[in-house]
Design an enzyme around this catalytic site. Structure first.
Site, short mmCIF file in Angstrom:
data_model
loop_
_atom_site.label_atom_id
_atom_site.label_comp_id
_atom_site.label_asym_id
_atom_site.label_seq_id
_atom_site.Cartn_x
_atom_site.Cartn_y
_atom_site.Cartn_z
N ARG A 159 35.06 39.49 45.37
CA ARG A 159 34.70 40.67 44.90
C ARG A 159 34.60 42.21 45.85
O ARG A 159 34.00 42.13 46.13
CB ARG A 159 34.20 41.00 43.75
CG ARG A 159 35.42 39.68 42.72
CD ARG A 159 36.46 39.57 42.11
NE ARG A 159 36.83 40.97 41.46
CZ ARG A 159 36.89 40.73 39.64
NH1 ARG A 159 37.29 39.51 39.44
NH2 ARG A 159 37.41 41.06 38.59
N ASP A 166 45.56 44.94 33.26
CA ASP A 166 45.25 43.49 33.22
C ASP A 166 46.55 43.17 32.14
O ASP A 166 46.48 42.09 32.22
CB ASP A 166 44.21 43.39 32.15
CG ASP A 166 42.74 43.37 32.69
OD1 ASP A 166 42.27 43.10 33.81
OD2 ASP A 166 41.97 43.55 31.95
N SER A 218 37.97 50.35 40.96
CA SER A 218 37.61 49.83 40.69
C SER A 218 37.03 50.82 39.23
O SER A 218 35.95 51.45 39.82
CB SER A 218 37.23 48.19 40.78
OG SER A 218 36.33 47.90 39.38
#
Length: 419
Positions: A119, A305, A164
């Site tokens: 990540r 998501d 993010s």
């Protein structure tokens, strides 16, 4: 472990949406920084959220588990962890706790499983430097393990908004315990609702946040402990709602609030556009469907998501479904654009992969797919099984965010078996 889903039609009944993973993460971490005792009621008890709970404990915060989590706040006085903090697969915990680690003395090391160690973290590490924190990748490649040296004092910084939103949330959560922080968001501000959720929880714990013209401002303040109830999770509820849309039936989903700040509440608009009937109450949603769906064009910029859910519904729909705005979905537990496309092709679906999404021509058949270790893929592909039958390999990963997923799906008539 395999999850086998048999054809299921005319779903019906009442089911409660599980507690929000995102709100549970934020509530327990902020309660750990607060003065006084907090009761976190109806927390999501799952692998990811337990990573946040245990990370708080590693900094010396006492958390008593039961029907509620009782958090004995530190007032921001964190201990240096005795050991490396292992976070499993929880990217949210990694990002949020990196700034929090800057409040402790000496050094903290944060790491996790193989997936977590892919990540990207460099934008957050760079943004913390002007605030007094020395944070770096142990392999100097911008990826975990992350080493954080305490010293967060505050000041002004900037951060890209297109990788993010958790990076922004991370700095905001730690900000009140400094001399004050200004954060300028540069470029495209993705997944903004997740930052709104962070601000919501901060304000519930008595810390105001100002935002104007692309800049967040947080003054020195004290989080105050309180009783906090976690609302239902629209991300997880997308599989329940999608199941009714795909298989047909009439189901009431409780614990979904009309005024929620969760970006994933857009799933209700999407399935409505595809042909399902959606009726919203103050704290529940009723969904009815014939199972006949039409393709749609959606931008999931603020709800990445939902990509797997919408992709599989598109594979069951008549016509074309276009999904865009989710290039950042490539940096989740997996490259979700690539893995969703690959598994849909196994089922005979015509998929065109785009840099920021995909184009899907409906026409899925049954078969076998793999989860790629991604909880959202594992759960989303069950929806195809309700119409065509399916086996999902390595499906146990659903426990990351929705531990009783099979039980809640079976509660409304879905036929599935875990073996």
């Amino acid at each position: 472990m395999d999850l086998t889903v048999e054809k299921s039609v005319n779903l019906e009944g009442t089911v409660k949406a599980p507690p929000s993973k995102s709100y549970t993460h934020r509530a327990v971490i902020i309660a750990a920084l607060a003065e006084g005792i907090s009761e976190i009621r109806d927390p999501l008890i799952a692998e990811d959220t337990l990573s946040s709970l245990n990370a708080c404990r590693a900094f010396g915060v006492r958390v008593d588990e039961g029907d509620a989590w009782t958090v004995h706040g530190s007032g921001g006085e964190l201990e240096t962890p005795d050991d490396v903090i292992y976070l499993g697969n929880s990217g949210t915990t990694l990002r949020l706790m990196t700034s929090v680690a800057g409040l402790a003395e000496n050094y903290t090391v944060l790491t996790g499983d193989e997936s977590l160690r892919t990540r990207p973290m460099q934008p957050l590490l760079d943004a913390l430097r002007p605030l007094g924190v020395e944070a770096l990748s142990s392999r100097m490649n911008g990826l975990p393990p992350i080493i954080v040296r305490g010293g967060l004092r505050g000041g002004s910084t900037s951060i890209r908004g297109d990788v993010s939103s958790q990076f922004i949330s991370s700095i905001l959560i730690a900000a009140p315990l400094t001399e004050g922080v200004e954060v300028m968001v540069e470029g495209d501000f993705i997944s903004r609702p997740y930052v709104d959720m962070t601000v919501d929880v901060m304000e519930r714990f008595s810390v105001p946040v100002d935002y104007s013209e692309g800049i967040f401002r947080v003054e020195p303040a004290v989080y105050r402990g309180l009783d906090y109830t976690v609302e239902g999770d629209y991300s997880s509820a997308s599989y329940l709602a999608g199941a009714v849309a795909a298989a047909g039936g009439d189901v009431l989903i409780e614990n979904l609030f009309r005024d929620s700040r969760q970006g994933d509440r857009i799933i209700l608009d999407i399935i409505s556009d595809m042909g399902a009937e959606v009726r919203r109450g103050e704290d529940h949603v009723r969904i009815a469907s014939t199972g006949e769906l039409s393709g749609v064009s959606v931008n999931l910029h603020d709800a990445p998501d939902l990509l797997p859910t919408v992709a599989v519904l598109g594979a069951l729909a008549t016509g074309r479904t276009e999904i865009g705005g989710v290039e950042h979905a490539r940096y989740k537990e997996t490259d979700r654009i690539s893995t969703c496309a690959a598994e849909l092709r196994r089922l005979g679906v015509d998929v065109t992969e785009l840099p920021d999404g995909m184009i899907i021509e409906g026409g899925a058949s049954g078969g076998t797919v793999w989860s790629h270790g991604d909880h959202r893929l594992a759960m989303a592909f069950t929806l195809i099984g309700l119409r065509e039958g399916i086996t999902i390999r390595d499906a146990e990963v659903f426990s990351v965010s929705f531990p009783d997923f099979p039980e809640r799906m079976m509660q409304i008539g879905c036929r599935m078996n875990l073996s």
